[in-house]
Design a protein around this motif. Sequence first.
Motif, short mmCIF file in Angstrom:
data_model
loop_
_atom_site.label_atom_id
_atom_site.label_comp_id
_atom_site.label_asym_id
_atom_site.label_seq_id
_atom_site.Cartn_x
_atom_site.Cartn_y
_atom_site.Cartn_z
N GLY A 198 0.57 -1.23 0.02
CA GLY A 198 0.04 0.11 0.01
C GLY A 198 0.87 1.26 -0.05
O GLY A 198 0.32 2.36 -0.07
N ARG A 199 2.23 1.25 -0.20
CA ARG A 199 2.88 2.46 -0.30
C ARG A 199 2.66 3.33 -1.40
O ARG A 199 2.22 2.29 -2.54
CB ARG A 199 4.31 2.13 -0.13
N PRO A 200 2.59 4.40 -1.44
CA PRO A 200 2.57 5.09 -2.74
C PRO A 200 3.49 4.65 -3.71
O PRO A 200 4.50 4.47 -3.46
CB PRO A 200 2.76 6.60 -2.26
N VAL A 201 3.08 5.00 -4.93
CA VAL A 201 3.99 4.83 -6.09
C VAL A 201 4.45 5.89 -6.95
O VAL A 201 3.48 6.68 -7.12
CB VAL A 201 3.52 3.72 -7.00
N MET A 202 5.78 6.19 -7.21
CA MET A 202 5.83 7.10 -8.16
C MET A 202 6.81 6.57 -9.53
O MET A 202 7.46 5.63 -9.26
CB MET A 202 6.90 8.03 -7.44
N ILE A 203 6.43 6.90 -10.59
CA ILE A 203 7.38 6.56 -11.68
C ILE A 203 8.40 7.59 -11.53
O ILE A 203 8.39 8.89 -11.95
CB ILE A 203 6.27 6.60 -13.03
N MET A 204 9.58 7.23 -11.30
CA MET A 204 10.78 7.94 -11.39
C MET A 204 11.51 8.25 -12.48
O MET A 204 11.96 9.23 -12.74
CB MET A 204 11.70 7.41 -10.49
N GLU A 205 11.41 7.44 -13.43
CA GLU A 205 11.96 7.55 -14.65
C GLU A 205 11.07 6.71 -15.78
O GLU A 205 10.56 5.56 -15.71
CB GLU A 205 13.48 6.75 -14.88
N THR A 206 10.73 7.50 -16.90
CA THR A 206 10.19 6.69 -18.20
C THR A 206 10.45 7.81 -19.36
O THR A 206 10.43 8.73 -19.13
CB THR A 206 8.78 6.33 -17.90
N ASN A 207 10.16 6.83 -20.47
CA ASN A 207 10.46 8.18 -21.57
C ASN A 207 10.35 6.97 -22.95
O ASN A 207 10.60 5.79 -22.74
CB ASN A 207 11.42 8.97 -21.58
N TYR A 208 10.22 7.70 -24.13
CA TYR A 208 10.38 7.00 -25.42
C TYR A 208 11.38 8.00 -26.01
O TYR A 208 11.06 9.10 -26.24
CB TYR A 208 8.80 6.64 -26.01
N PRO A 209 12.43 7.35 -26.80
CA PRO A 209 13.24 8.15 -27.57
C PRO A 209 12.71 8.60 -28.84
O PRO A 209 12.08 7.87 -29.52
CB PRO A 209 14.63 7.36 -27.69
N ARG A 210 13.15 9.78 -28.87
CA ARG A 210 12.39 10.41 -30.55
C ARG A 210 13.45 10.02 -31.48
O ARG A 210 13.39 10.19 -32.76
CB ARG A 210 12.69 11.72 -30.44
N GLY A 211 14.63 9.20 -31.29
CA GLY A 211 15.53 8.73 -32.16
C GLY A 211 16.31 7.50 -31.70
O GLY A 211 16.33 7.15 -30.35
#
Length: 405
Positions: free
Chosen positions: A270-283
């Motif tokens: 039940g601890r809160p969740v944070m997405i610390m890193e994500t992305n999709y590269p443009r190249g």
Amino acid sequence: SSKSAQALRLGLSDYGAVEEEFFRANAMGIHLMRLDFPWKNVVPKLEVEDLVERRELEENPQLVDQLITRLERNNAWAAFDRKINWAKKFALEIIPIVGHGYQFDQPSYQGQAFGPHTVGKEKYLGTMALFVRAFVRRYSENFNYVQIENELNVAAATMLWGWRLPEGIEGLKSGAFADWSFLTEIIKTLSVSVRHEHPKARIIHNFHTDLSPKLLHRLGLPSWPEAVEWWRPYLDIIGLDLYPNYYDADKNYKGNLATQVEKAKVVGCGRPVMIMETNYPRGPGERAFEMHKQASYVQTTIKEAKASCAEALLFYGAVSLSLREDHDHFTRAEKRLMKNLGKKFEQGDLFGLGLTLLWHNRLVKSGELGKLLTSVEPYWDFFDESRMPVPAYAILRDATDYDKR
């Protein structure tokens, strides 16, 4: 629901190397930024007398103030002060990373990067604890969150591409970062150090979630949900890093973030969740990555993060000016190899992975494979080569309610 929409905080995860990165974040309507504070920027070189074991630090707590004062006398904190001041100027709440173990963050020690392989496990833990305590004591009024270490659950794998030492297969066989009980000691030591100096700070660790459980089990390591179960006693927030398309531009990512957040809530009790890193590269375009695909990833991710009631969603590298385009041509064989390795990683096919690496040993030895594997790294930003915003920029800016501030 509108409640969950309001609850999601949008942020960025970046280096903060120059003031313009903070300006760009603010212009996008962002108020939360995770920043690295590499120890080498304050202490470029360590001597034998700088090393301490945890026991010595416990018996001599005055060492923390002594270190702070010594570095103040040399004006050594200047690089960190600058970052903190830029964040204040542009109204950004920061999440500092402390205790980061990548070799690029470390001071040199006897001609090599400081690490457990050069100073031993106990001195590594003690010296790291001393520095973390000094940093948190000096800057605690500037933050409410702290991230300890970085993707430590896959530390063994990051030795393969040279981000931790000793690098390569040698690291997997004998390196301290391949020893799970040592990794647990790191998390525990860093958590205790932060708590000691800033009892109200909310402590986060960001778990890498993209390697297959099968592969990790074969390396003798737990899957990321099992790692959360091991380390949750030391954490207030479960951080997740998600790069579903790191090796394959066209892999379907829909539903991935929502699924991982739900899993993290369960194993995190039940601890809160944070997405610390994500992305999709443009190249790179040669590998079928492009800015319109990046934009649609950003849109989907924001929607899923809101729907799954994540506390925050941070896009990695979106405003970075320190990224470089350094690999712009791929042979057909290299492109095939990338997809092949990506598949084997995902399937947990250790045998196939080993064979492929042996077959391409020349690439491994020359460091070319590492460059290939990380060839998306210069392309996380939401700006093109002429520094103009790409479509993902507008999508994130609109989602921050920029115009309603």
